[in-house]
Design a protein around this motif. Structure first.
Motif, PDB file in Angstrom:
ATOM      1  N   ILE A  16     -58.379  45.924   0.164  1.00 17.36           N
ATOM      2  CA  ILE A  16     -57.896  44.410   1.097  1.00 17.36           C
ATOM      3  C   ILE A  16     -57.727  45.512   2.633  1.00 17.36           C
ATOM      4  N   ASP A  17     -58.984  44.685   3.155  1.00 17.60           N
ATOM      5  CA  ASP A  17     -58.029  45.196   4.403  1.00 17.60           C
ATOM      6  C   ASP A  17     -58.801  43.984   5.532  1.00 17.60           C
ATOM      7  N   THR A  18     -58.569  42.912   4.824  1.00 18.50           N
ATOM      8  CA  THR A  18     -58.319  42.003   5.486  1.00 18.50           C
ATOM      9  C   THR A  18     -57.849  40.224   5.279  1.00 18.50           C
ATOM     10  N   ILE A  19     -57.157  39.391   5.729  1.00 21.71           N
ATOM     11  CA  ILE A  19     -56.830  38.762   5.066  1.00 21.71           C
ATOM     12  C   ILE A  19     -56.599  36.797   5.651  1.00 21.71           C
ATOM     13  N   ILE A  20     -57.456  36.344   5.476  1.00 23.68           N
ATOM     14  CA  ILE A  20     -58.159  35.620   5.628  1.00 23.68           C
ATOM     15  C   ILE A  20     -57.029  34.059   5.425  1.00 23.68           C
ATOM     16  N   ILE A  21     -56.622  33.804   6.308  1.00 30.29           N
ATOM     17  CA  ILE A  21     -55.622  32.052   5.724  1.00 30.29           C
ATOM     18  C   ILE A  21     -56.370  30.796   6.582  1.00 30.29           C
ATOM     19  N   ASP A  22     -57.124  29.864   5.005  1.00 25.76           N
ATOM     20  CA  ASP A  22     -57.399  28.474   5.624  1.00 25.76           C
ATOM     21  C   ASP A  22     -56.565  28.083   5.543  1.00 25.76           C
ATOM     22  N   LEU A  23     -56.878  27.217   5.977  1.00 29.43           N
ATOM     23  CA  LEU A  23     -55.907  26.298   6.902  1.00 29.43           C
ATOM     24  C   LEU A  23     -55.979  25.078   7.204  1.00 29.43           C
ATOM     25  N   ARG A  24     -57.494  24.473   6.667  1.00 30.37           N
ATOM     26  CA  ARG A  24     -58.561  23.684   7.264  1.00 30.37           C
ATOM     27  C   ARG A  24     -57.780  23.019   5.788  1.00 30.37           C
ATOM     28  N   GLY A  25     -58.044  21.216   6.180  1.00 28.77           N
ATOM     29  CA  GLY A  25     -57.467  20.049   5.737  1.00 28.77           C
ATOM     30  C   GLY A  25     -55.683  20.057   5.224  1.00 28.77           C
ATOM     31  N   ASN A  26     -55.285  20.669   6.084  1.00 26.70           N
ATOM     32  CA  ASN A  26     -53.914  21.081   6.203  1.00 26.70           C
ATOM     33  C   ASN A  26     -53.473  19.883   6.887  1.00 26.70           C
ATOM     34  N   THR A  27     -53.077  18.686   7.037  1.00 25.88           N
ATOM     35  CA  THR A  27     -52.451  17.617   7.452  1.00 25.88           C
ATOM     36  C   THR A  27     -50.660  17.489   7.549  1.00 25.88           C
ATOM     37  N   GLY A  28     -50.302  18.968   7.295  1.00 23.17           N
ATOM     38  CA  GLY A  28     -48.200  19.427   7.710  1.00 23.17           C
ATOM     39  C   GLY A  28     -47.357  18.430   6.280  1.00 23.17           C
ATOM     40  N   GLY A  29     -46.260  18.051   7.007  1.00 25.89           N
ATOM     41  CA  GLY A  29     -45.599  18.392   5.643  1.00 25.89           C
ATOM     42  C   GLY A  29     -44.173  18.108   6.088  1.00 25.89           C
ATOM     43  N   ASN A  30     -43.750  19.710   5.359  1.00 21.20           N
ATOM     44  CA  ASN A  30     -42.168  19.991   5.588  1.00 21.20           C
ATOM     45  C   ASN A  30     -42.597  21.329   6.297  1.00 21.20           C
TER      46      ASN A  30
ATOM     47  N   ASN B 271     -43.234  34.972   5.083  1.00 21.25           N
ATOM     48  CA  ASN B 271     -42.849  36.135   4.549  1.00 21.25           C
ATOM     49  C   ASN B 271     -44.076  37.229   3.779  1.00 21.25           C
ATOM     50  N   PHE B 272     -44.664  36.773   3.367  1.00 23.85           N
ATOM     51  CA  PHE B 272     -45.672  38.018   2.164  1.00 23.85           C
ATOM     52  C   PHE B 272     -46.606  38.257   3.982  1.00 23.85           C
ATOM     53  N   LEU B 273     -46.814  38.101   4.037  1.00 19.84           N
ATOM     54  CA  LEU B 273     -47.828  38.672   5.676  1.00 19.84           C
ATOM     55  C   LEU B 273     -47.533  39.423   6.181  1.00 19.84           C
ATOM     56  N   LYS B 274     -45.978  39.118   6.127  1.00 20.95           N
ATOM     57  CA  LYS B 274     -45.472  40.647   7.030  1.00 20.95           C
ATOM     58  C   LYS B 274     -44.973  41.967   6.330  1.00 20.95           C
ATOM     59  N   GLN B 275     -45.484  41.648   4.775  1.00 21.63           N
ATOM     60  CA  GLN B 275     -44.543  42.649   4.220  1.00 21.63           C
ATOM     61  C   GLN B 275     -46.208  43.008   4.144  1.00 21.63           C
ATOM     62  N   ASN B 276     -47.949  42.643   4.376  1.00 25.80           N
ATOM     63  CA  ASN B 276     -49.006  43.505   4.358  1.00 25.80           C
ATOM     64  C   ASN B 276     -49.129  43.418   5.977  1.00 25.80           C
ATOM     65  N   LEU B 277     -48.535  43.548   7.002  1.00 28.81           N
ATOM     66  CA  LEU B 277     -48.941  43.847   8.146  1.00 28.81           C
ATOM     67  C   LEU B 277     -49.889  44.957   9.059  1.00 28.81           C
ATOM     68  N   ASP B 278     -50.522  45.414   7.708  1.00 28.11           N
ATOM     69  CA  ASP B 278     -51.432  47.005   7.647  1.00 28.11           C
ATOM     70  C   ASP B 278     -52.829  45.747   7.906  1.00 28.11           C
ATOM     71  N   LYS B 279     -53.140  45.004   7.882  1.00 35.09           N
ATOM     72  CA  LYS B 279     -54.511  44.182   6.667  1.00 35.09           C
ATOM     73  C   LYS B 279     -54.523  43.121   8.713  1.00 35.09           C
ATOM     74  N   ASN B 280     -55.931  42.947   8.726  1.00 29.21           N
ATOM     75  CA  ASN B 280     -56.529  42.127   9.731  1.00 29.21           C
ATOM     76  C   ASN B 280     -56.431  40.669   9.119  1.00 29.21           C
ATOM     77  N   LEU B 281     -55.414  40.304  10.089  1.00 30.77           N
ATOM     78  CA  LEU B 281     -55.477  38.884   9.793  1.00 30.77           C
ATOM     79  C   LEU B 281     -56.386  37.025  10.261  1.00 30.77           C
ATOM     80  N   LEU B 282     -56.823  36.789   9.726  1.00 31.87           N
ATOM     81  CA  LEU B 282     -57.910  35.466  10.670  1.00 31.87           C
ATOM     82  C   LEU B 282     -57.195  34.636  10.139  1.00 31.87           C
ATOM     83  N   CYS B 283     -57.328  33.530  10.511  1.00 31.80           N
ATOM     84  CA  CYS B 283     -57.121  32.152  10.202  1.00 31.80           C
ATOM     85  C   CYS B 283     -58.322  31.273  10.688  1.00 31.80           C
TER      86      CYS B 283
END
Length: 386
Positions: free
Chosen positions: A231-245, A254-266
């Protein structure tokens, strides 16, 4: 005219509002509020739950202005139909057989008039939030039956033009026995999903509600055990997230910090709201590239609402003020009054790095405009890096 029952509920709400809200008169003062109140009770009958809903929403909108969309009356009765809006055109989203059809009117009142009346009672700080609140209001019978054009009706008839140009009418009575609509499914979708496409890990975080904590933890645990070497890219799909806690963000971070070698898109859209904007800030710190639409909430606003129940009506009242990009939070009136500045109060609107808006045609044809762009962007970026 307002009945004693609803007058008492209103007065209790205002007393709670003055006590709980960190800055209750940020938009209007109490004299102006009383003037709005008197004008309303002299122009309409507030003697049932629908008219009371309109009355309260009208007042709360004036209290909120553009900087508070968290103070609200929580009341929903979802009809088995819902909508998407594209360039002011209201399209049917559900039921599936009518998807892409155009809503023309309700009870022979043009949809343009209905939307204007809804706009007069919904609170929003961004155009995305306005769009989302209108979409929700159009299938909430508590909102609809209280609108000036629809008051005193016992039935709602939606006039719809389908994709073949045919006119269809769907009716729902005040006591409709139709199959109830799954509002939670509409609001949250499928929580915490992930899949892999073209060397991209796509992780969907579409809610931060506490009831989904175990599912988020389970999926992140699975990802931690998955071989992501290809995997060279992690895409975080935040669409539709109306919040909470917002505390649940840390599970993903914490997961993403262990994979800082990947491109990160949101991926972003017009529904992202409240605590989900904290997620954006956490991802920004990890150098994410944001692709999609503007979101539903300013990055500085009143929030962290407290819920109160008054005679069966649930109200939420903002108790704090946050400026996410400045990493500021105010949690009591004294601190707020001492430290607040015009700069902190100036509206800060989130803008994605790459603006990509879902198109009507792609929506109708089930093409994911924003995700497809992100995957193509990732492939191009990876090739350039090589």
């Amino acid at each position: 005219m307002i009945t004693i029952k609803y007058k008492n509920i209103y007065e209790q709400f205002i007393e709670n509002y003055k006590t709980i809200h960190i800055n209750p008169w940020h938009e209007i003062n109490e004299k102006q509020l009383n003037s709005i109140y008197n004008e309303l009770i002299n122009s309409m009958n507030i003697d049932n739950e629908y008219n009371f809903t309109y009355f309260m929403n009208f007042i709360i909108k004036r209290l909120n202005g553009k900087s508070d969309a968290h103070t609200k009356l929580n009341i929903m009765s979802a009809l088995p139909i819902n909508f998407r809006i594209f360039n002011n055109e209201v399209l049917i989203n559900y039921p599936e057989e009518l998807k892409g059809s155009t809503l023309l009117s309700i009870n022979n009142i043009s949809i343009t008039t209905i939307v204007k009346e809804i706009d007069d009672i919904i609170s929003y700080g961004t155009e995305g939030k306005r769009k989302y609140e209108i979409e929700k209001a159009l299938f909430n019978k508590y909102i609809l039956y209280g609108l000036p054009s629809l008051r005193n009706f016992k039935e709602l008839t939606y006039e719809i033009k389908n994709k073949n140009g045919e006119i269809i009418r769907k009716s729902f009575t005040d006591e409709s026995k139709n199959k109830p609509f799954d509002y939670d499914k509409f609001r949250y979708g499928n929580i915490s999903e992930y899949n892999i496409i073209d060397n991209c890990l796509i992780y969907k975080l579409n809610s931060l509600q506490n009831q989904f904590k175990s599912k988020i933890e389970k999926n992140i645990e699975e990802l931690n055990k998955t071989d992501l070497s290809m995997i060279d890219t992690i895409i975080i799909d935040l669409r539709g997230n109306t919040g909470g806690n917002s505390g649940l963000n840390q599970i993903l971070i914490n997961f993403l910090k262990q994979n800082l070698d990947k491109n990160l898109l949101c991926l972003t859209d017009y529904r992202i709201y409240s605590s989900a904007s904290f997620t954006l800030e956490e991802l920004r710190k990890l150098n994410a590239t944001f692709i999609g639409e503007e979101i539903s909430t300013p990055m500085n606003s009143y929030g962290n609402n407290k819920n109160i129940d008054i005679d069966g009506f649930n109200f939420a009242i903002s108790s704090c003020y946050f400026h996410k990009t400045m990493n500021l939070g105010f949690f009591n009136k004294e601190d707020f009054n001492e430290r607040i500045t015009p700069e902190i109060l100036k509206p800060t609107i989130f803008t994605p790095d790459i603006l990509v808006e879902e198109t009507k045609n792609d929506y109708i044809n089930n093409i994911d405009t924003i995700l497809d762009y992100a995957i193509s962007y990732s492939i191009t970026k990876t090739k350039k890096a090589v």
